[in-house]
Each structure stands twice: as C-alpha cells, then as structure tokens.
Write an enzyme that holds these catalytic residues in place. Sequence first.
Site, mmCIF file in Angstrom:
data_model
loop_
_atom_site.group_PDB
_atom_site.id
_atom_site.type_symbol
_atom_site.label_atom_id
_atom_site.label_comp_id
_atom_site.label_asym_id
_atom_site.label_seq_id
_atom_site.Cartn_x
_atom_site.Cartn_y
_atom_site.Cartn_z
ATOM 1 N N LYS A 102 0.701 -0.917 0.015
ATOM 2 C CA LYS A 102 -0.156 0.238 -0.083
ATOM 3 C C LYS A 102 0.676 1.594 -0.275
ATOM 4 O O LYS A 102 2.303 1.412 0.651
ATOM 5 C CB LYS A 102 -1.059 0.721 0.421
ATOM 6 C CG LYS A 102 -1.808 0.995 1.293
ATOM 7 C CD LYS A 102 -2.458 1.042 2.516
ATOM 8 C CE LYS A 102 -2.045 1.827 3.411
ATOM 9 N NZ LYS A 102 -2.918 1.728 4.996
ATOM 10 N N ARG A 111 0.782 6.031 0.308
ATOM 11 C CA ARG A 111 0.337 6.824 1.249
ATOM 12 C C ARG A 111 0.532 8.394 0.507
ATOM 13 O O ARG A 111 1.629 7.759 0.670
ATOM 14 C CB ARG A 111 -0.259 6.891 2.189
ATOM 15 C CG ARG A 111 -0.782 6.458 3.248
ATOM 16 C CD ARG A 111 -1.223 6.506 4.729
ATOM 17 N NE ARG A 111 -2.434 5.188 4.991
ATOM 18 C CZ ARG A 111 -3.545 5.572 5.552
ATOM 19 N NH1 ARG A 111 -3.966 6.539 4.980
ATOM 20 N NH2 ARG A 111 -4.165 4.767 6.354
ATOM 21 N N ASP A 136 -6.757 -6.224 10.099
ATOM 22 C CA ASP A 136 -6.277 -4.839 10.570
ATOM 23 C C ASP A 136 -6.760 -4.533 11.717
ATOM 24 O O ASP A 136 -7.174 -5.129 12.286
ATOM 25 C CB ASP A 136 -6.676 -3.931 9.236
ATOM 26 C CG ASP A 136 -5.854 -1.986 9.168
ATOM 27 O OD1 ASP A 136 -4.834 -2.629 9.862
ATOM 28 O OD2 ASP A 136 -5.695 -1.451 8.106
HETATM 29 C C1 R5P Z 1 -2.162 2.173 9.495
HETATM 30 O O1 R5P Z 1 -0.788 1.761 9.485
HETATM 31 C C2 R5P Z 1 -3.370 1.392 9.506
HETATM 32 O O2 R5P Z 1 -3.585 -0.200 10.625
HETATM 33 C C3 R5P Z 1 -4.548 1.221 8.877
HETATM 34 O O3 R5P Z 1 -5.002 0.464 8.060
HETATM 35 C C4 R5P Z 1 -5.058 2.680 8.291
HETATM 36 O O4 R5P Z 1 -4.540 3.902 9.623
HETATM 37 C C5 R5P Z 1 -6.379 2.747 8.452
HETATM 38 O O5 R5P Z 1 -7.410 3.963 7.972
HETATM 39 P P1 R5P Z 1 -8.096 3.781 7.067
HETATM 40 O O6 R5P Z 1 -9.413 3.123 7.051
HETATM 41 O O7 R5P Z 1 -8.164 5.806 6.900
HETATM 42 O O8 R5P Z 1 -7.264 3.600 6.040
#
Ligand code: R5P
Length: 325
Positions: free
Chosen positions: A201, A203, A229
């Site tokens: 992924k 960002r 997650d």
């Molecule tokens: C990232 O490192 C976290 O484990 C989550 O995947 C992330 O913070 C989720 O954020 P969102 O739902 O806004 O993509």
Amino acid sequence: MAQITTANKKNLVLISGRAHPQLAESVAKELGCSLTETDARTFANGEIYARYGESVRGCDAFVIQAHSHPINEWLMEQLIMVDALKRASAKRITVVAPFYPYARQDKKGRGREPISARLIADMFKAAGADRIMSVDLHAAQIQGFFDGPVDHLFAMPVLLEHFQEKLNLDEVTVVSPDMGRVRVADIWSDKLGAPLAIIHKRRDPLVPNQVSVHEIVGDVKDRVCVLVDDLIDTGRTIQKAAEALKKNGAKGVVVAATHAVFSDPAVEVLQSDAIDEVVVTDTLPLPEEKKWDRLTVLSIAPLLARAIREVFDDGSVTSMFDGQA
Ligand code: R5P
C-alpha cells in the site's frame, strides 16, 4: 511484642468515562461488580469535571474510556478521572484505553513532526496512572512509551473464533493490507493454517487518508481472503485492498479489524460489493446509523474483564494468550 495488623484488603473499583458506557457496563457484568457512581459533566465553556459518589481510598481502580470522536475531550475526561482518583488516595490506578489514542503517531516519519503517542503516555503518567491496559496497539513499541506496566491485549482469539466457525479454511488466504500488519497477519495465517498474501500500500504523506495499492504479493485467485487490520478509520485501506483482491480473482473478501473508528466515509465505502463481511469488536462505540447488515460486532468485554481480574488478583495476563497471539 504487640502485633500490628493492617487492613490491607484490596478493593476493585471500576469507573467508566462517558464515551462508551455500554462497554464498561458489559465489563462490570462480566466481573460481577457494579460501576462506581461518577458525576462527570462538561461545563458551558467545555471544561470537564468528575467526582466519585463513594470513597475510593486504598482501592485498585480501573478507568475505562473509549477514545472515539471527540477524542480529545474523552482523553481529557479520562485524565481528569485519574487525577481525581489519585487525589482521593486510590492505591493503584489503571488506565483502560482499549483503543490507544494517537497510536498512529508513534514515530517521526518526517522532520518537525510530534510523537503524539509518547505524549499521551506521558500525560497518563502525569495524571497519576500506574499502569495502562490496551487492545491491539497500532505498534507494540508504544508499550515502551509509558514508564510502568502496559497490559497489551489481543483481540485475535475473539475474531479468530468467528472465522473458524464460519469459513471453509481450505479456501482461505490471510491478507495483510499493508507492510505494518504483516506480523499479525502471519500469526493469523498460522492459526488458520492458511497461506499469506501481502498488499503493498502507498500513502501520499501530503494528502491525508488517500491510499493506493501497488501490488499484491501472494496468490489470491479463487481464494476467500481474510483481510486483517488493527483499525478501520476512513475505510480507504480496506476498500482499496478489497477491490484489488477482487480484481486479482479473489472469490470472496472478509475483513477482521479490532477498532472500528469509522470516520466518514467508512460506512459508505465498506458497503462496497467487493467486501462480503466486516467483523470488528466494540472497543469503540458504534451508533446504529453506522451499522449495516454485513457488519458483525463482537464484544471485547469478556477479554477486558478477564485481564482486569488477572491484574487485580496479581495473576497473569500473558497466560490469557498462551499459544494464541
Ligand atoms: C495503518 O497503518 C493502519 O493499520 C490502518 O490500516 C489505517 O490507519 C486505516 O486507515 P483508513 O481506514 O483511513 O485507511
């Protein structure tokens, strides 16, 4: 020689912040005790006040608060509750923060950034907390931010049981939605006896909450993918991951996440056709309007209650997860 006797019997006191009283009530029920009567209010100018309706002198206190929106307010309330306990001579104070606030700000990604997760630990300490209890910290190293014991609990056994009962494990592949979750996903893959796939992924550091999927490492074709997650915030990570898995031939996508932050537009994007089911726990409150038919919410209360009992009895929290996480 005169014998000195001391009334040293500990007294468990369970206190709830106002963010998620249902969770605290469920924990109290599991423990077979009641919540300590607490007068907590917010004044017209936003300042918070808290006072206990009974003596807490000499007690072993556990202050449960959910760090949901408005997170800064609920954090301040918990700090004030800890301060009130300290000034009322509680013997030991445990901050129960199932979702650790600011956990994602655990390091300096770029120069001139704060390490807010450390600041939070310092604030709990300054208020008078002796220990912290939390579930699925975003990064395990956060335990080291607090100068005292941290009981790090894992929701995995609760979530695993759900999938073990529901899925045909022969067709399951466990998927980590980013590099940060690989270790946890690896444990899931061991527990389910299923292969692992990893999503790369990306960002944009300058655009918050935007996510793109670069590639999938591992075979997901014709597999039922269990995406794991620690938290779902805007839902973008899970949405993009699920869409990429489907594009790569996945037969189904189910999601397991501990903390349902569900900021906008999570509820909308998680109802994507690419996602068959989302399973979360109730570490954070979820109003009815944020629930839908393919969402399952499992209770974390039995796990919290058991951990509180172990801490109170000077038992072992680690033994709760022996061979599990
Ligand atoms: C990232 O490192 C976290 O484990 C989550 O995947 C992330 O913070 C989720 O954020 P969102 O739902 O806004 O993509």
